[in-house]
Design a protein around this motif. Structure first.
Motif, mmCIF file in Angstrom:
data_model
loop_
_atom_site.group_PDB
_atom_site.id
_atom_site.type_symbol
_atom_site.label_atom_id
_atom_site.label_comp_id
_atom_site.label_asym_id
_atom_site.label_seq_id
_atom_site.Cartn_x
_atom_site.Cartn_y
_atom_site.Cartn_z
ATOM 1 N N ALA A 503 0.840 -1.206 0.000
ATOM 2 C CA ALA A 503 0.000 0.000 0.000
ATOM 3 C C ALA A 503 0.868 1.247 0.000
ATOM 4 N N PRO A 504 0.386 2.324 -0.634
ATOM 5 C CA PRO A 504 1.137 3.579 -0.604
ATOM 6 C C PRO A 504 1.152 4.132 0.823
ATOM 7 N N PRO A 505 2.127 4.947 1.173
ATOM 8 C CA PRO A 505 3.155 5.528 0.283
ATOM 9 C C PRO A 505 4.453 4.747 0.279
ATOM 10 N N SER A 506 4.412 3.440 0.671
ATOM 11 C CA SER A 506 5.651 2.668 0.739
ATOM 12 C C SER A 506 6.283 2.582 -0.647
ATOM 13 N N PRO A 507 7.596 2.777 -0.758
ATOM 14 C CA PRO A 507 8.260 2.791 -2.077
ATOM 15 C C PRO A 507 8.486 1.373 -2.610
ATOM 16 N N ILE A 508 8.731 1.296 -3.898
ATOM 17 C CA ILE A 508 9.099 0.044 -4.563
ATOM 18 C C ILE A 508 10.514 0.236 -5.096
ATOM 19 N N LEU A 509 11.390 -0.707 -4.702
ATOM 20 C CA LEU A 509 12.807 -0.566 -5.010
ATOM 21 C C LEU A 509 13.213 -1.569 -6.074
ATOM 22 N N LEU A 510 13.890 -1.055 -7.121
ATOM 23 C CA LEU A 510 14.483 -1.899 -8.143
ATOM 24 C C LEU A 510 15.986 -1.652 -8.113
ATOM 25 N N ARG A 511 16.727 -2.702 -7.820
ATOM 26 C CA ARG A 511 18.179 -2.555 -7.780
ATOM 27 C C ARG A 511 18.804 -3.729 -8.517
ATOM 28 N N GLY A 512 20.035 -3.510 -8.976
ATOM 29 C CA GLY A 512 20.708 -4.551 -9.718
ATOM 30 C C GLY A 512 22.192 -4.537 -9.481
ATOM 31 N N HIS A 513 22.801 -5.704 -9.659
ATOM 32 C CA HIS A 513 24.249 -5.809 -9.531
ATOM 33 C C HIS A 513 24.706 -7.069 -10.257
ATOM 34 N N THR A 514 26.028 -7.212 -10.332
ATOM 35 C CA THR A 514 26.600 -8.360 -11.019
ATOM 36 C C THR A 514 27.231 -9.282 -9.988
ATOM 37 N N ASP A 515 26.907 -10.575 -10.093
ATOM 38 C CA ASP A 515 27.457 -11.589 -9.180
ATOM 39 C C ASP A 515 28.208 -12.605 -10.038
ATOM 40 N N GLY A 516 29.512 -12.363 -10.183
ATOM 41 C CA GLY A 516 30.297 -13.241 -11.043
ATOM 42 C C GLY A 516 29.877 -13.074 -12.482
ATOM 43 N N VAL A 517 29.381 -14.141 -13.072
ATOM 44 C CA VAL A 517 28.947 -14.099 -14.473
ATOM 45 C C VAL A 517 27.442 -13.931 -14.555
ATOM 46 N N MET A 518 26.790 -13.574 -13.459
ATOM 47 C CA MET A 518 25.345 -13.467 -13.441
ATOM 48 C C MET A 518 24.937 -12.035 -13.137
ATOM 49 N N ALA A 519 23.876 -11.587 -13.810
ATOM 50 C CA ALA A 519 23.269 -10.283 -13.531
ATOM 51 C C ALA A 519 22.070 -10.520 -12.625
ATOM 52 N N VAL A 520 21.998 -9.777 -11.513
ATOM 53 C CA VAL A 520 20.951 -9.971 -10.511
ATOM 54 C C VAL A 520 20.076 -8.728 -10.481
ATOM 55 N N ILE A 521 18.759 -8.922 -10.682
ATOM 56 C CA ILE A 521 17.773 -7.835 -10.620
ATOM 57 C C ILE A 521 16.838 -8.141 -9.458
ATOM 58 N N GLU A 522 16.641 -7.183 -8.568
ATOM 59 C CA GLU A 522 15.777 -7.366 -7.411
ATOM 60 C C GLU A 522 14.645 -6.358 -7.456
ATOM 61 N N VAL A 523 13.422 -6.848 -7.147
ATOM 62 C CA VAL A 523 12.239 -5.987 -7.031
ATOM 63 C C VAL A 523 11.739 -6.172 -5.604
ATOM 64 N N ALA A 524 11.838 -5.106 -4.792
ATOM 65 C CA ALA A 524 11.513 -5.209 -3.367
ATOM 66 C C ALA A 524 10.381 -4.268 -3.020
ATOM 67 N N ASP A 525 9.539 -4.714 -2.060
ATOM 68 C CA ASP A 525 8.450 -3.866 -1.564
ATOM 69 C C ASP A 525 8.385 -3.995 -0.050
ATOM 70 N N HIS A 526 7.558 -3.149 0.548
ATOM 71 C CA HIS A 526 7.339 -3.182 1.999
ATOM 72 C C HIS A 526 5.873 -3.486 2.263
ATOM 73 N N GLY A 527 5.376 -4.534 1.581
ATOM 74 C CA GLY A 527 3.954 -4.862 1.670
ATOM 75 C C GLY A 527 3.632 -5.927 2.711
ATOM 76 N N ARG A 528 2.630 -6.780 2.356
ATOM 77 C CA ARG A 528 2.097 -7.757 3.302
ATOM 78 C C ARG A 528 3.078 -8.876 3.649
ATOM 79 N N GLY A 529 3.883 -9.230 2.701
ATOM 80 C CA GLY A 529 4.746 -10.395 2.897
ATOM 81 C C GLY A 529 4.015 -11.705 2.582
ATOM 82 N N ILE A 530 4.771 -12.801 2.516
ATOM 83 C CA ILE A 530 4.225 -14.115 2.120
ATOM 84 C C ILE A 530 4.503 -15.112 3.246
ATOM 85 N N PRO A 531 3.528 -15.885 3.693
ATOM 86 C CA PRO A 531 3.788 -16.914 4.718
ATOM 87 C C PRO A 531 4.815 -17.921 4.221
ATOM 88 N N GLN A 532 5.735 -18.333 5.106
ATOM 89 C CA GLN A 532 6.807 -19.258 4.717
ATOM 90 C C GLN A 532 6.279 -20.571 4.120
#
Length: 593
Positions: A503-532
């Motif tokens: 829910a707003p006004p929580s931000p949505i974060l898109l960040r990326g980096h390189t891990d060895g030969v792999m490109a890592v893209i992350e999409v993070a939120d501060h929402g409800r979360g998911i039960p394990q």
């Protein structure tokens, strides 16, 4: 007749002086049954004097009794009536010169009596030489009347009685052994435990008491429903015949019950004056006690025979137990096979019905998929054109609004964003359909990954002006060999989920980096979360978690994301905590430096 021929000399010698003094007078006469001695002689005085002499002697607590026969023929008649006479004092010369010898032949050959001990007494040894008689006739002693004094007569009789007793004992033991073997062979043929015990009771009586019906019972501890184990009768004969099933305490005196309990606890046989308790032991099936009662005392030889019998048939007892267990197991196995067969038949019937239901469901699913394919084709064809027209019109209106009415630009941006989301939803369903049909092809080309992410985020910025989209993409490689359309679809799905579940006004974060030969893209939120517990199923097709309640969706977006990433040789994962938000991580092979 022999006495007359010797002028009475032999008779006097028979009772002549002894080599030593013999005390024949006893203060008290023995009370046992007398030893019967057959005296065969044609001289009445011999009978009389023999009786007088033996009256003062006894052996083994039993006195002597003279059974008189005045001739060989009379002796034959007596032997017919009394074949159990142990000793015969037999004169040779009676009605004929060899009447005594013929009587020996008759006893041994005609009557078959090998037990009787025969002592020949003659007053004329020359007429029947000792060597010829001993060799030619089955006799046990040869005495001349001239040497048979009172003491020697007693010694001869005692020796003969001992020999007869030993022969009788050996014969009885032999017959007992034969009965043991016969009974064991008969018992080994029995297969029922009840029949085995009943026949065992019969045979154990016959081992030592052939022709007699003693009182016999077999008992053992029996488990009852109340948890007690009273010693109860399992088989019986004679006076105990109607006591089967009853506790021994109800039918025997207290001392007899105590004897049985002691024998069972001590695993040992007990012998009394008129009864015995035998313990029948087996290796695996417990202990059974046999109680035998009769008027006579059981001898030591009979004790050994009974113990031998019990040991001999113990194996048969185990065999019967094993046979009954085998029969019970076989019945149980047959029942289990029958039950299993019925169960298999029922399962087969259920399987056939289930197969029919699955086939009908498959037909329905194929029909639904075909209709879905037709619908998607229709949507793709019929919706894309109007959406393109709407988007074009919104672009023209935006150009004009910049000059005439700038306030309209924001509204037009919302219209274009909605068109793009609707177009993206159509693309997701079309892509999922291609994935299910293995028709999706990755068309790789060189793409600027940060620019691609910016382009995907831009419509969301316009459609959700109240949301903040933060991007940290400086560490991502600028050039990637990927399918821009499909990776854009992956990012669109992940950002769309972040918008819906945070829910707003929580931000949505898109960040990326390189891990060895792999490109890592992350999409993070501060929402409800998911039960394990739901995370392992999160990428399943049509799965929607418990937190999706009230949120529109089809459950195919994340499944499509995973499949597209896998086609690119990458992977997708998620970290989530209830109430704090989720982070989806896409890993793609980066180009080699």
């Amino acid at each position: 007749m022999a006495g007359m021929m010797n002028g009475g000399t032999d008779d006097e010698l028979l009772f002549g002086p002894e080599d030593g003094t013999v005390s024949a007078v006893r203060a008290q006469r023995p009370s046992g049954p007398p030893w019967p001695i057959l005296v065969v002689d044609d001289d009445p005085q011999v009978h009389a004097m023999t009786a007088v002499l033996l009256r003062d002697f006894d052996f083994d607590g039993r006195p002597f009794e003279v059974v008189s026969a005045m001739s060989a023929e009379e002796a034959k008649a007596i032997l017919v009536e009394r074949p159990d006479l142990p000793v015969a004092l037999l004169d040779v010369v009676m009605e004929t010169e060899d009447a005594g010898l013929k009587l020996v032949r008759h006893i041994r050959d005609d009557l078959g009596n090998r037990r009787m001990r025969i002592v020949l007494r003659t007053g004329q040894p020359g007429q029947a030489p000792e060597r010829d008689v001993i060799v030619g006739y089955d006799i046990n002693d040869y005495k001349a009347k001239s040497e048979l004094t009172a003491q020697r007569l007693f010694t001869t009789l005692v020796s003969a009685l001992r020999a007869w007793r030993d022969i009788v004992t050996i014969e009885r033991n032999r017959q007992g052994l034969e009965r043991v073997l016969s009974a064991a062979a008969m018992l080994f043929e029995t297969r029922s435990m009840r029949s085995f015990v009943e026949r065992l009771v019969e045979q154990v009586a016959l081992v030592v008491d052939p022709g007699i019906a003693p009182a016999v019972l077999a008992c053992r501890p029996i488990e009852r429903g109340d948890g007690t184990r009273p010693v109860s009768v399992v088989a019986a004969l004679g006076g105990f015949a109607r006591t089967v099933g009853l506790p021994v305490a109800d039918i025997l005196p207290a001392d007899a019950v105590t004897e049985i309990e002691e024998a069972l606890s001590g695993h040992c046989n007990l012998y009394g004056e008129d009864r015995c308790v035998l313990i029948f032991r087996t290796r695996e099936h417990g202990v059974t006690a046999f109680r035998l009662e009769r008027a006579e005392r059981y001898t030591a030889d009979e004790h050994r025979l009974l113990e031998l019998f019990c040991n001999r048939v113990a194996i048969g007892f185990d065999n019967v137990c094993l046979y009954e267990e085998l029969v019970a197991l076989n019945r149980s196995l047959e029942q289990r096979v029958a039950d299993r067969t019925n169960e298999l038949a029922a399962n087969q019937k259920a399987l056939i019905l289930a197969k029919e239901r699955v086939e009908r469901a498959l037909e329905c699913e194929l029909l639904a998929r075909d209709r879905q394919r037709q619908f998607l084709g229709m949507v793709s064809h019929e919706f894309r054109t109007p959406l393109a027209i709407i988007d074009s019109a919104a672009q023209l209106l935006a150009i004009r609004a910049e000059q005439v009415e700038p306030d309209m630009l924001e509204r037009l941006a919302v219209i274009r964003g909605s068109v793009q989301r609707l177009t993206g939803l159509i693309d997701v369903h079309l892509t999922d359909e291609k994935l299910q049909g293995n028709a999706l092809v990755v068309e790789r080309c060189e793409v600027d990954l940060p620019d691609l992410i910016h382009n995907v985020v831009q419509p969301f910025r316009i459609a959700y002006p109240d949301r903040k989209f933060r991007m940290e993409l400086e560490e991502l490689p600028r050039k990637m060999e990927i399918d821009a359309h499909l990776i854009g679809l992956v990012l669109t799905n992940l950002i769309n989920n972040a918008v819906k579940y945070a829910a707003p006004p929580s931000p949505i974060l898109l960040r990326g980096h390189t891990d060895g030969v792999m490109a890592v893209i992350e999409v993070a939120d501060h929402g409800r979360g998911i039960p394990q517990p739901e995370i392992p199923r999160l990428f399943d097709r049509f799965f929607r978690g418990s937190g999706a309640s009230g949120v529109p969706g089809t459950g195919i977006g994340l499944h499509t994301v995973q499949q597209i990433v896998l086609l690119h040789g990458g992977a997708v994962a998620v970290d989530s905590e209830l109430g704090k938000g989720s982070t989806f991580r896409v890993v793609l092979p980066a180009p080699h430096a």
